[in-house]
Design an enzyme around this catalytic site. Structure first.
Site, short mmCIF file in Angstrom:
data_model
loop_
_atom_site.label_atom_id
_atom_site.label_comp_id
_atom_site.label_asym_id
_atom_site.label_seq_id
_atom_site.Cartn_x
_atom_site.Cartn_y
_atom_site.Cartn_z
CG ASP A 66 -1.84 1.20 1.27
OD1 ASP A 66 -1.75 2.07 0.38
OD2 ASP A 66 -2.67 1.28 2.20
CE1 TYR A 156 -6.07 11.87 -10.55
CE2 TYR A 156 -7.00 13.48 -12.05
CZ TYR A 156 -6.31 12.30 -11.83
OH TYR A 156 -5.84 11.58 -12.90
CE LYS A 160 -2.62 11.72 -11.12
NZ LYS A 160 -1.64 10.63 -10.99
#
Length: 265
Positions: A66, A156, A160
Site C-alpha cells: 500500500d 486530484y 497531477k
C-alpha cells in the site's frame, strides 16, 4: 531478485493490478521486459504475473504494498535501490470528486500521499542507480487535469500538476546522464479510476475517451524518444493547448462547469 535473463530489461510498475498499470505490465512484457508488479491486491498481481509469464516467457515478481503508507513505500524503495531496474512506471494513484469542503479530509490526504509523496520517493530511489549506470527511464502518470485548476476535483488536479512539473524538471536534470523521465498526461480512460473518483462515465463525451492500450503505447514511445511529456489523443491534445493558452480564469471556469456536470457535484 534479479531479472531472469541478462539480455532482458527489468521494469517495476506500481498500480499494476488493474487499469493502466496492468496494461503497462502487458506491453512491457511483450517488449521482453521482466517485471516487478506492485499493488495492494496480491491475488490480482499473482494472476497477472502467471498470465504474462506463461504467454510472454518473462519472469514476474510480485510485491504487495500500500503506497499510501510508510511500510509499503519503504519496501518498494528498497527494491528500487538494488541493482537492475531499468524502467519505473509510477502508475498507482486515485482521484476524488466533489466540493472539497464536503470531502473527507483523511481521504484527500491519502490522495496526496499516494499521488505525490510515494511518486517522489520512488522516483528518487530509482534515479540514483539509473544515473550511475547511465541508462534507464521513468514514466510518471499525470493527467490532462494537470494543465489547469479543476474545481470539483481540486486535490486530484493539484497532485497531477505537481507530477507534470516535477517530471519535466527531472527530465531536464537527468537527460545528460542517459536517463529519460516522461510525464504521461491522459484524458478519460475506461478503467476503475472513474468509479473510485465518483465520475459519471456516461456524461463524458465519447470523443474524449482514449483506450488504455493507446495511452500506454504513447507513453512508451515518448519514453524511448526522450520526450518530457505526452498527451494521448487528438481531442485531449486540443484541450491541453486550450488550457495552456486561455486566460487562467477562463480555463478554471470551463473545467469547473465540466466536472460539476460530470459528477463532481
Amino acid at each position: 531478485m534479479t531479472t531472469g535473463n541478462p539480455d532482458r530489461k527489468l521494469a517495476l510498475i506500481t498500480g499494476a493490478s488493474s487499469g493502466i498499470g496492468a496494461v503497462f505490465a502487458t506491453q512491457l512484457a511483450q517488449r521482453r521486459h521482466d517485471l516487478i508488479l506492485v499493488a495492494r491486491r496480491r491475488d490480482r498481481l499473482e494472476q497477472l504475473a502467471a498470465e504474462l509469464s506463461e504467454k510472454q516467457g518473462v519472469t514476474a515478481e510480485v510485491i504487495e504494498a500500500d503506497l499510501a503508507g510508510e511500510a509499503g513505500v519503504s519496501a518498494v524503495e528498497e527494491r528500487l535501490r538494488s541493482p537492475g531496474v531499468d524502467v519505473l512506471v509510477n502508475s498507482a494513484g486515485f482521484g476524488s470528486s466533489g466540493q472539497f469542503a464536503d470531502l473527507p479530509l483523511k481521504r484527500e490526504l491519502e490522495e496526496i500521499d499516494l499521488n505525490v509523496r510515494a511518486l517522489v520517493r520512488l522516483s528518487h530511489a530509482a534515479l540514483g542507480p539509473m544515473v550511475q549506470r547511465r541508462r534507464g527511464g521513468i514514466v510518471n502518470i499525470a493527467s490532462t487535469g494537470a494543465f489547469q485548476p479543476v474545481p470539483y476535483m481540486a486535490t486530484y488536479a493539484a497532485t497531477k500538476a505537481f507530477v507534470l512539473s516535477f517530471s519535466e524538471a527531472l527530465h531536464e536534470e537527468v537527460k545528460e546522464h542517459g536517463v529519460s523521465v516522461t510525464a504521461l498526461c491522459p484524458g478519460p480512460v475506461r478503467t476503475e479510476f472513474q468509479q473510485v473518483a465518483g465520475v459519471d462515465e456516461g456524461r463524458v463525451p465519447s470523443m474524449a475517451w482514449v483506450s488504455a492500450d493507446n495511452v500506454v503505447k504513447s507513453a512508451l514511445w515518448a519514453l524511448q524518444a526522450h520526450r518530457a511529456s505526452t498527451v494521448p489523443g487528438l481531442v485531449n491534445k486540443g484541450g491541453m493547448l486550450t488550457a495552456k493558452f486561455a486566460p487562467r480564469f477562463v480555463a478554471r471556469r470551463v473545467a469547473g462547469s465540466m466536472f460539476k456536470r460530470f459528477g463532481g457535484a
